[in-house]
Scaffold this active site. Sequence first.
Site, PDB file in Angstrom:
ATOM      1  CB  VAL A  73      -0.968   0.005   1.213  1.00 24.31           C
ATOM      2  CG1 VAL A  73      -1.740   1.319   1.272  1.00 24.31           C
ATOM      3  CG2 VAL A  73      -1.947  -1.162   1.132  1.00 24.31           C
TER       4      VAL A  73
ATOM      5  CB  CYS B 234      -9.575  -2.917   0.659  1.00 24.32           C
ATOM      6  SG  CYS B 234      -8.995  -4.341   1.587  1.00 24.32           S
TER       7      CYS B 234
ATOM      8  NE  ARG C 200      -7.072 -12.681   1.864  1.00 29.58           N
ATOM      9  CZ  ARG C 200      -7.154 -11.363   2.097  1.00 29.58           C
ATOM     10  NH1 ARG C 200      -7.331 -10.503   1.113  1.00 29.58           N
ATOM     11  NH2 ARG C 200      -7.063 -10.901   3.337  1.00 29.58           N
TER      12      ARG C 200
ATOM     13  CG  HIS D  18     -10.678  -6.872  -2.400  1.00 32.50           C
ATOM     14  ND1 HIS D  18      -9.541  -7.637  -2.587  1.00 32.50           N
ATOM     15  CD2 HIS D  18     -10.521  -6.264  -1.191  1.00 32.50           C
ATOM     16  CE1 HIS D  18      -8.734  -7.498  -1.538  1.00 32.50           C
ATOM     17  NE2 HIS D  18      -9.305  -6.659  -0.683  1.00 32.50           N
TER      18      HIS D  18
ATOM     19  CG  ASN E 248      -6.837  -5.108  -3.157  1.00 35.06           C
ATOM     20  OD1 ASN E 248      -6.869  -5.560  -4.303  1.00 35.06           O
ATOM     21  ND2 ASN E 248      -5.847  -5.366  -2.323  1.00 35.06           N
TER      22      ASN E 248
HETATM   23  N1  LIG Z   1      -3.277  -4.304   1.120  1.00 33.61           N
HETATM   24  C1  LIG Z   1      -4.478  -3.753   1.094  1.00 33.61           C
HETATM   25  O1  LIG Z   1      -5.277  -3.915   0.151  1.00 33.61           O
HETATM   26  C2  LIG Z   1      -4.900  -2.866   2.193  1.00 33.61           C
HETATM   27  C3  LIG Z   1      -6.068  -2.161   2.046  1.00 33.61           C
HETATM   28  C4  LIG Z   1      -6.479  -1.326   3.061  1.00 33.61           C
HETATM   29  C5  LIG Z   1      -5.712  -1.218   4.183  1.00 33.61           C
HETATM   30  N2  LIG Z   1      -4.560  -1.910   4.310  1.00 33.61           N
HETATM   31  C6  LIG Z   1      -3.771  -1.739   5.525  1.00 33.61           C
HETATM   32  O2  LIG Z   1      -2.550  -1.084   5.218  1.00 33.61           O
HETATM   33  C7  LIG Z   1      -1.525  -1.528   6.111  1.00 33.61           C
HETATM   34  C8  LIG Z   1      -0.327  -2.031   5.342  1.00 33.61           C
HETATM   35  O3  LIG Z   1      -0.720  -3.050   4.460  1.00 33.61           O
HETATM   36  P1  LIG Z   1       0.226  -3.618   3.307  1.00 33.61           P
HETATM   37  O4  LIG Z   1      -0.664  -4.497   2.533  1.00 33.61           O
HETATM   38  O5  LIG Z   1       0.957  -2.519   2.615  1.00 33.61           O
HETATM   39  O6  LIG Z   1       1.286  -4.508   4.146  1.00 33.61           O
HETATM   40  P2  LIG Z   1       2.807  -4.900   3.796  1.00 33.61           P
HETATM   41  O7  LIG Z   1       3.038  -5.009   2.337  1.00 33.61           O
HETATM   42  O8  LIG Z   1       3.077  -6.093   4.649  1.00 33.61           O
HETATM   43  O9  LIG Z   1       3.664  -3.654   4.340  1.00 33.61           O
HETATM   44  C9  LIG Z   1       3.730  -3.328   5.696  1.00 33.61           C
HETATM   45  C10 LIG Z   1       4.490  -2.025   5.856  1.00 33.61           C
HETATM   46  O10 LIG Z   1       4.467  -1.641   7.231  1.00 33.61           O
HETATM   47  C11 LIG Z   1       5.810  -1.383   7.667  1.00 33.61           C
HETATM   48  N3  LIG Z   1       5.982  -1.691   9.088  1.00 33.61           N
HETATM   49  C12 LIG Z   1       5.835  -2.876   9.700  1.00 33.61           C
HETATM   50  N4  LIG Z   1       6.123  -2.760  11.019  1.00 33.61           N
HETATM   51  C13 LIG Z   1       6.467  -1.474  11.224  1.00 33.61           C
HETATM   52  C14 LIG Z   1       6.894  -0.721  12.353  1.00 33.61           C
HETATM   53  N5  LIG Z   1       7.019  -1.294  13.562  1.00 33.61           N
HETATM   54  N6  LIG Z   1       7.155   0.595  12.198  1.00 33.61           N
HETATM   55  C15 LIG Z   1       7.054   1.181  10.990  1.00 33.61           C
HETATM   56  N7  LIG Z   1       6.661   0.523   9.873  1.00 33.61           N
HETATM   57  C16 LIG Z   1       6.384  -0.789   9.986  1.00 33.61           C
HETATM   58  C17 LIG Z   1       6.637  -2.319   6.807  1.00 33.61           C
HETATM   59  O11 LIG Z   1       7.972  -1.853   6.834  1.00 33.61           O
HETATM   60  P3  LIG Z   1       9.261  -2.852   6.804  1.00 33.61           P
HETATM   61  O12 LIG Z   1       9.665  -2.948   5.355  1.00 33.61           O
HETATM   62  O13 LIG Z   1      10.261  -2.111   7.604  1.00 33.61           O
HETATM   63  O14 LIG Z   1       8.850  -4.134   7.404  1.00 33.61           O
HETATM   64  C18 LIG Z   1       5.960  -2.129   5.462  1.00 33.61           C
HETATM   65  O15 LIG Z   1       6.391  -0.907   4.867  1.00 33.61           O
HETATM   66  C19 LIG Z   1      -2.203  -2.569   7.009  1.00 33.61           C
HETATM   67  O16 LIG Z   1      -2.657  -1.901   8.162  1.00 33.61           O
HETATM   68  C20 LIG Z   1      -3.372  -3.023   6.192  1.00 33.61           C
HETATM   69  O17 LIG Z   1      -4.422  -3.513   6.989  1.00 33.61           O
HETATM   70  C21 LIG Z   1      -4.130  -2.730   3.339  1.00 33.61           C
END
Ligand SMILES: NC(=O)c1ccc[n+]([C@@H]2O[C@H](COP(=O)([O-])OP(=O)(O)OC[C@H]3O[C@@H](n4cnc5c(N)ncnc54)[C@H](OP(=O)(O)O)[C@@H]3O)[C@@H](O)[C@H]2O)c1
Length: 357
Positions: free
Chosen positions: A19, A133, A239, A246, A319
């Site tokens: 994201v 999403c 899923r 989605h 999404n």
């Molecule tokens: N994917 C979707 O469709 C979607 C839609 C709506 C909302 N979201 C929400 O958006 C958020 C991120 O989702 P994502 O899909 O992008 O996940 P992701 O690909 O797993 O990325 C997670 C991100 O969070 C960072 N992070 C993890 N722990 C951290 C910490 N302690 N301090 C600072 N940064 C940290 C990670 O950094 P590192 O590289 O350092 O680990 C990475 O940049 C979640 O809350 C999710 O629920 C996602």
Amino acid sequence: MSREAQPLTVAVVGATGVVGKTMIKILSERKFPVGELRLLASGRSAGTTVTVDGRTLTVGEATPEAFEGVDIALFSAGGDVAVRLAPEATKRGATVIDNSNGWRMDPAVPLIVSQVNPDDGEWHEGIIANPNCSTMQLMPVLMALRNSVGIERVVVDTYQSVSGTGANALAELDAQIRAYVAGDERVASVYPHAIAFNALPEIDVFLENGYTREEWKVVTESRKILHLPDLRLSCTAVRVPVFVSHSEAVHVETTRPISPQEARAAFAAVPGVVVMDDPSAHVYPIAEQATGSDEVYVGRVRTDPSVERGLAFWVVSDNLRKGAATNAVQIAEMLLERGWVKARSRRAVPGGIGEPT
Ligand SMILES: NC(=O)c1ccc[n+]([C@@H]2O[C@H](COP(=O)([O-])OP(=O)(O)OC[C@H]3O[C@@H](n4cnc5c(N)ncnc54)[C@H](OP(=O)(O)O)[C@@H]3O)[C@@H](O)[C@H]2O)c1
């Protein structure tokens, strides 16, 4: 929008995630007036570099001090990070737009879909939440029905892509497809079962009421966004082995009758909603086609004869874009346009950042 406003210092927290990366792309695509772009993640990624519009930026660690001087912080780093760091950011004068589940149901925090309830942004005190999403793509179409004929009850079943789980899940689906084709075992670590060639009715944790938290988010977030606290809604979230976008099968009982033709017209009138509905030519929204766009697509609109005033339809959206990053940037644009960048209690100075120009 008042693009002549002075460029803002924008932080992206979770900048290395799926994201976060999409947010960086969309800020650039939509020419959001970014002066300084501060990319933040955990200590694990601090020091890595990201190329943005030909410039190489170094990822910093998301610490409280990293928010000094930030105007808008787009968070997508999970609920724990948002709960811990969003108050630190707001304390330093930043306004947080958070993608996680951390703040969405806090009554003091607006939960906004840009074309549905932007007015809720007026009363923010430094934190605004972006919906889940699966809730997001449902809201513009349900708003159209709420405004035209009223809504009595909604049943929604989702077909959610693995990118909704994050970068690890994208890699897991890819690896499992390759393993299956090679005749090897599909190793599952992100999900409890293999996701390749499967469908898993388990997204997020199970609650005591038998629903998953993902399903319950759709219920509670929809009520908050639509300002319908008593809306009857049931969801099954599934899923599926799709990389991005989605899909949702939606059944609505309306208060007053509405024909499929009238419903299509009501849907098409909502900004950001596209009706694709010509089944005889095999035209209806599909995940692959929605991927990479900012629209919510709706089709297969038909009368549901199993109830008195029933309407059934199919909704698809990317999404990562409208479901997360695009809506967050659209909220930031709306704040800028309306002079609401700063928290309401800090908005007094005419001509300050976020004041209409
Ligand atoms: N994917 C979707 O469709 C979607 C839609 C709506 C909302 N979201 C929400 O958006 C958020 C991120 O989702 P994502 O899909 O992008 O996940 P992701 O690909 O797993 O990325 C997670 C991100 O969070 C960072 N992070 C993890 N722990 C951290 C910490 N302690 N301090 C600072 N940064 C940290 C990670 O950094 P590192 O590289 O350092 O680990 C990475 O940049 C979640 O809350 C999710 O629920 C996602």
